[in-house]
Design an enzyme around this catalytic site. Structure first.
Site, PDB file in Angstrom:
ATOM      1  N   ASP A 149      35.579  -9.026 -16.204  1.00 49.71           N
ATOM      2  CA  ASP A 149      36.046 -10.038 -17.167  1.00 49.71           C
ATOM      3  C   ASP A 149      34.934 -11.059 -17.408  1.00 49.71           C
ATOM      4  O   ASP A 149      33.927 -11.054 -16.725  1.00 49.71           O
ATOM      5  CB  ASP A 149      37.275 -10.770 -16.588  1.00 49.71           C
ATOM      6  CG  ASP A 149      36.945 -11.350 -15.214  1.00 49.71           C
ATOM      7  OD1 ASP A 149      37.124 -10.645 -14.215  1.00 49.71           O
ATOM      8  OD2 ASP A 149      36.436 -12.494 -15.142  1.00 49.71           O
ATOM      9  N   ASP A 178      35.461 -14.348 -17.038  1.00 49.78           N
ATOM     10  CA  ASP A 178      36.006 -15.570 -16.447  1.00 49.78           C
ATOM     11  C   ASP A 178      36.687 -16.377 -17.567  1.00 49.78           C
ATOM     12  O   ASP A 178      37.523 -15.807 -18.256  1.00 49.78           O
ATOM     13  CB  ASP A 178      34.899 -16.343 -15.705  1.00 49.78           C
ATOM     14  CG  ASP A 178      35.478 -17.303 -14.691  1.00 49.78           C
ATOM     15  OD1 ASP A 178      36.460 -16.933 -14.017  1.00 49.78           O
ATOM     16  OD2 ASP A 178      34.982 -18.436 -14.576  1.00 49.78           O
TER      17      ASP A 178
HETATM   18  N1  LIG Z   1      36.652 -14.349 -12.977  1.00 55.98           N
HETATM   19  C1  LIG Z   1      36.621 -14.110 -11.676  1.00 55.98           C
HETATM   20  N2  LIG Z   1      36.515 -15.129 -10.788  1.00 55.98           N
HETATM   21  C2  LIG Z   1      36.452 -14.864  -9.463  1.00 55.98           C
HETATM   22  N3  LIG Z   1      36.534 -13.641  -8.930  1.00 55.98           N
HETATM   23  C3  LIG Z   1      36.673 -12.612  -9.775  1.00 55.98           C
HETATM   24  N4  LIG Z   1      36.768 -11.295  -9.541  1.00 55.98           N
HETATM   25  C4  LIG Z   1      36.865 -10.678 -10.742  1.00 55.98           C
HETATM   26  N5  LIG Z   1      36.845 -11.575 -11.742  1.00 55.98           N
HETATM   27  C5  LIG Z   1      36.720 -12.799 -11.172  1.00 55.98           C
END
Ligand SMILES: Nc1ncnc2[nH]cnc12
Ligand SMILES: CSC[C@H]1O[C@H](OP(=O)(O)O)[C@H](O)[C@@H]1O
Length: 291
Positions: free
Chosen positions: A213, A215
């Site tokens: 992703d 974030d």
């Molecule tokens: N956005 C994110 N923040 C922290 N850990 C993650 N693991 C996968 N995506 C994450």
């Protein structure tokens, strides 16, 4: 010149990676440690005659929060089995445009934002030690990971910093932007203290991170949710299984590595003053230094 050891590679599987198919002569090892129980039984066996081990970081069925994982027991148990190298597999968020969902990242640096409550060292209880951590990952092992990713035709970025947050919550937008200003490339919740404990245990360690992703910093993209992570995870996990096999194949049967003596000269305590129980608990790791 550092000691030559028989290579024994272990994988620590992150979110979505709870097994590694294709291992022969599989045994499930329940390993006791002075630091409690590892996240699960450790799978050991061979592929093409070379030993391999696998441990799911959050336990089978994903039972432990990033803050609850017993990192010390996990690393100690792998050391007790004779593991010389660990590839840590992690699901991460991408903090740069190029670290896009579906790509792999082999980070070269760590920014630790965990809150200090995780058990983060084997030292203490009457023994003081400080190991170097300027370069948290093993460059040699990273080369093998990069080669395996290329072989499996996965878009991969070698380099960049992984910021490790405490979790379990995801970041606020302000936090996500601040990590970008610190020039972090990816974000996760489990790199620390796993990486430093591996270094203290003199095990060569590197991370294969798969981006799930963006974030929550990217205006055009919805903020991260578990649902969004899961949608990308299964494809990433399939790729990581293929890459794991290729890394295992590419490592030589024997290795010499300066990390195998990373704790030499790092212990400041006079051995005659180290409490007997501490000495017993750390014999496996540092007994060679206080003989
Ligand atoms: N956005 C994110 N923040 C922290 N850990 C993650 N693991 C996968 N995506 C994450
Ligand atoms: C829902 S993603 C959050 C979870 O996934 C990562 O774990 P791992 O590094 O073990 O793959 C991340 O660090 C979080 O723990």
């Amino acid at each position: 010149m550092s000691e030559i050891k028989k290579t024994f590679l272990a994988f620590i599987g992150g979110s979505g990676l709870y097994d590694l198919p294709g291992i022969e002569n599989v045994e499930e090892q329940e390993i006791a440690t002075p630091f409690g129980c590892p996240s699960d039984k450790i799978i050991t066996g061979k592929i093409e005659g070379k030993p391999i081990a696998f441990l799911p970081r959050h336990g089978k069925g994903h039972r432990f929060l990033p803050s609850e994982v017993n990192y010390r027991a996990n690393i100690y148990a792998l050391k007790k089995l004779g593991v010389t190298h660990i590839v840590s597999v992690s699901a991460v968020g991408g903090l740069q445009e190029k670290t896009a969902p579906g790509t792999a990242v082999i980070p070269t640096q760590i920014i630790d934002k965990t809150n200090g409550t995780r058990q983060r060292t084997f030292f203490g209880n009457g023994v003081v030690g400080h190991v170097s951590f300027a370069d948290p990952y093993c460059p040699e092992l990273q080369k093998h990971i990069a080669k395996a990713c290329e072989q499996e035709k996965v878009t991969t970025h070698l380099g960049g910093a992984l910021v490790c947050i405490e979790g379990p919550r995801f970041s606020s937008r302000a936090e996500s932007h601040s990590y970008r200003r610190e020039e972090a490339s990816i974000i996760g919740m489990t790199a620390m203290p796993e990486a430093i404990l591996a270094r203290e245990a003199e095990i060569a360690y590197a991370t294969l991170a798969f981006v799930t992703d963006y974030d929550c910093w990217r205006e055009e993209t919805e903020a991260v949710t578990v649902e969004a992570v899961m949608a990308v995870l299964s494809k990433n996990v399939e790729a990581s299984k293929r890459i794991a096999k290729a890394i295992h194949k590419s490592l030589p049967m024997e290795s010499s590595n300066s990390i195998f003596s990373a704790a030499a000269n790092s212990i400041m305590t006079n051995p005659s003053l180290i409490p007997a129980e501490t000495k017993r608990n750390l014999e496996l790791l540092y007994g060679k230094y206080w003989k």
